[in-house]
Design an enzyme around this catalytic site. Sequence first.
Site, PDB file in Angstrom:
ATOM      1  N   GLY A 199      31.230  99.967 -30.417  1.00  0.00           N
ATOM      2  CA  GLY A 199      32.321  99.004 -30.345  1.00  0.00           C
ATOM      3  C   GLY A 199      33.737  99.551 -30.337  1.00  0.00           C
TER       4      GLY A 199
ATOM      5  N   TYR B 287      35.729  88.112 -18.501  1.00  0.00           N
ATOM      6  CA  TYR B 287      36.432  88.275 -19.789  1.00  0.00           C
ATOM      7  C   TYR B 287      37.950  88.236 -19.645  1.00  0.00           C
ATOM      8  CZ  TYR B 287      31.963  90.738 -20.482  1.00  0.00           C
ATOM      9  OH  TYR B 287      30.650  91.107 -20.502  1.00  0.00           O
TER      10      TYR B 287
ATOM     11  N   CYS C  31      33.013  83.975  -1.974  1.00  0.00           N
ATOM     12  CA  CYS C  31      33.413  82.574  -1.823  1.00  0.00           C
ATOM     13  C   CYS C  31      33.522  81.868  -3.161  1.00  0.00           C
ATOM     14  CB  CYS C  31      32.388  81.854  -0.954  1.00  0.00           C
ATOM     15  SG  CYS C  31      32.049  82.767   0.531  1.00  0.00           S
ATOM     16  N   GLU C  32      34.420  82.315  -4.002  1.00  0.00           N
ATOM     17  CA  GLU C  32      34.688  81.669  -5.289  1.00  0.00           C
ATOM     18  C   GLU C  32      36.125  81.968  -5.653  1.00  0.00           C
ATOM     19  OE1 GLU C  32      32.348  81.504  -8.663  1.00  0.00           O
ATOM     20  OE2 GLU C  32      30.497  82.162  -7.696  1.00  0.00           O
TER      21      GLU C  32
ATOM     22  N   TYR D 114      30.608  99.047 -18.281  1.00  0.00           N
ATOM     23  CA  TYR D 114      30.319  97.664 -17.926  1.00  0.00           C
ATOM     24  C   TYR D 114      30.870  97.303 -16.546  1.00  0.00           C
ATOM     25  CZ  TYR D 114      29.360  97.902 -22.894  1.00  0.00           C
ATOM     26  OH  TYR D 114      28.877  98.287 -24.111  1.00  0.00           O
TER      27      TYR D 114
ATOM     28  N   GLU E 118      26.495 104.161 -32.196  1.00  0.00           N
ATOM     29  CA  GLU E 118      26.042 103.807 -30.836  1.00  0.00           C
ATOM     30  C   GLU E 118      27.211 103.482 -29.933  1.00  0.00           C
ATOM     31  OE1 GLU E 118      24.181 100.115 -31.685  1.00  0.00           O
ATOM     32  OE2 GLU E 118      22.476 100.980 -32.705  1.00  0.00           O
ATOM     33  N   PRO E 119      28.073 104.425 -29.646  1.00  0.00           N
ATOM     34  CA  PRO E 119      29.209 104.100 -28.776  1.00  0.00           C
ATOM     35  C   PRO E 119      28.795 104.026 -27.312  1.00  0.00           C
ATOM     36  CG  PRO E 119      29.235 106.426 -29.317  1.00  0.00           C
ATOM     37  CD  PRO E 119      28.055 105.837 -30.039  1.00  0.00           C
ATOM     38  N   GLY E 120      29.367 103.087 -26.596  1.00  0.00           N
ATOM     39  CA  GLY E 120      29.161 103.012 -25.154  1.00  0.00           C
ATOM     40  C   GLY E 120      30.501 103.209 -24.465  1.00  0.00           C
TER      41      GLY E 120
HETATM   42  N1  LLP Z   1      25.287  98.667 -29.974  1.00  0.00           N
HETATM   43  C1  LLP Z   1      24.971  97.374 -29.771  1.00  0.00           C
HETATM   44  C2  LLP Z   1      23.941  96.749 -30.602  1.00  0.00           C
HETATM   45  C3  LLP Z   1      25.636  96.627 -28.763  1.00  0.00           C
HETATM   46  O1  LLP Z   1      25.326  95.359 -28.574  1.00  0.00           O
HETATM   47  C4  LLP Z   1      26.638  97.261 -27.985  1.00  0.00           C
HETATM   48  C5  LLP Z   1      27.336  96.540 -26.921  1.00  0.00           C
HETATM   49  C6  LLP Z   1      26.915  98.621 -28.231  1.00  0.00           C
HETATM   50  C7  LLP Z   1      26.233  99.291 -29.247  1.00  0.00           C
HETATM   51  C8  LLP Z   1      27.953  99.384 -27.458  1.00  0.00           C
HETATM   52  O2  LLP Z   1      29.207  98.810 -27.615  1.00  0.00           O
HETATM   53  P1  LLP Z   1      30.513  99.576 -27.072  1.00  0.00           P
HETATM   54  O3  LLP Z   1      30.663 100.841 -27.856  1.00  0.00           O
HETATM   55  O4  LLP Z   1      30.307  99.824 -25.634  1.00  0.00           O
HETATM   56  O5  LLP Z   1      31.607  98.610 -27.324  1.00  0.00           O
HETATM   57  N2  LLP Z   1      30.165  93.715 -21.071  1.00  0.00           N
HETATM   58  C9  LLP Z   1      31.178  93.695 -22.093  1.00  0.00           C
HETATM   59  C10 LLP Z   1      30.762  94.484 -23.327  1.00  0.00           C
HETATM   60  C11 LLP Z   1      29.430  94.059 -23.918  1.00  0.00           C
HETATM   61  C12 LLP Z   1      29.010  94.867 -25.103  1.00  0.00           C
HETATM   62  C13 LLP Z   1      27.606  94.559 -25.510  1.00  0.00           C
HETATM   63  N3  LLP Z   1      27.100  95.318 -26.616  1.00  0.00           N
HETATM   64  C14 LLP Z   1      32.484  94.196 -21.493  1.00  0.00           C
HETATM   65  O6  LLP Z   1      32.534  94.490 -20.304  1.00  0.00           O
HETATM   66  O7  LLP Z   1      33.501  94.274 -22.183  1.00  0.00           O
END
Ligand code: LLP
Length: 418
Positions: free
Chosen positions: A240, A317, A345-346, A374, A274-276
């Site tokens: 997050g 978002y 077309c939106e 994402y 768990e960073p994404g």
């Molecule tokens: N762990 C869990 C359980 C999660 O649900 C998520 C993201 C992450 C880790 C990784 O989160 P991050 O570090 O990437 O913030 N599509 C949206 C974001 C959805 C996030 C879903 N869960 C966007 O484009 O902003």
Amino acid sequence: MSEQVSYQDGALHVERVPFARIAEEVGTPVYVYSASGMTARYRALEAALEGLPVSIYYAIKANSNLAVIKLFAGLGAGMDVVSGGELARSLRAGVPGSKVVFAGVGKTAEEMAFAIDSGIHQFNVESEPELRLLNEVAASKGVVAPAAIRVNPDVDAKTHAKITTGRKENKFGIDIARATEMFELAATLKNVSLRSMSVHIGSQLMDVAPYRAAYERLRGATLSLRQAGHVVDHLDLGGGIGVSYDGSTPPDIADYAEIVKDTVADLDCRLSIEPGRYLVGNEGYFLTRVLFVKHGAERRFVIVDGAMNDLIRPTLYEAHHEIVTVEESPAGEEAGLVDIVGPICESGDYLARGRKFGAVAEGSLVVLKSAGAYGAVMSSNYNSRPLCPEVLVEGDSFRVVRRRQSFDEMLALEEGLS
Ligand code: LLP
């Protein structure tokens, strides 16, 4: 974090590769990722956490291209997956199941079986019925499944409503007040081993304070569980951490590390995060070409060949992505305030609205920044637009890590004509 894009001789480059060269060789629209950028991000996070017993599990939902998974695996990361498909990707990229955590609120029995067969490191369980199903599936295989419960700490992550997850009203996790009950239940189930808790309060947190609140609650729950005689030897602290999309100051990962240190580091638990987005968000770019500049009655539209099916974040978002021209000083008249829109077309098909833009000419290239997380993973075939390619840049070279989908490939699953 140093930017991986810059103008060199009037042309925008990523690392040492001109965007124009990628457009010429691969076509547009296309996602472009910087390998050096992603590596630097990983190293920075690792350095901030040094001395703490924390392992990094990359949340591949942010960008699950096999090359990206492989890059982080090579740097030492484990993977956080949320579906059988993501597990299959991790395995295909060469990551053993023992380095994969399986999260998600709705796992099927088939997915659980697949994960058990792959030797998964841990299931993050989000409900009581899920824990019971996991026990059954593990029993049918004669094994004990390693589990954590994801607790919901009821903390407001202060982020966009669609990506906040740690409030009571969200579908995620199990009320933290029920942790003891869950551990007691697990003690009666022979085929799950529950010694861990996980928490994830939301995505794109620009302020780290909510982490402190969540981790303090996690600490409290750990201590009461131990008092009740349960073993807790691992805590998964979630992902997050936000990144800057508009030049605003992103959270400092040193502050994040300090919170981990203050709240949970002394509990004698293995920790994981768990960073994404933090690892990939700012390290990807969406390169698209201007098809037309259209003078509407009220405003000017820059129509590009990329669309909401390729990058849905602005539509879904109201996300802001910086947009820059590939030519440093494009010729032509000032465009002023424009909407940058795709061919779908939106009316919701826009990449930016009311954006101040200099001159922009038909046929020229523009880049949306911070599209590494994402972006490609949320793309679709809407309007029967083939999935666009992805390119990984390394120094002065690049390679296509997903080629453009052909019409035949797009249609291959359909059998309606026979
Ligand atoms: N762990 C869990 C359980 C999660 O649900 C998520 C993201 C992450 C880790 C990784 O989160 P991050 O570090 O990437 O913030 N599509 C949206 C974001 C959805 C996030 C879903 N869960 C966007 O484009 O902003």
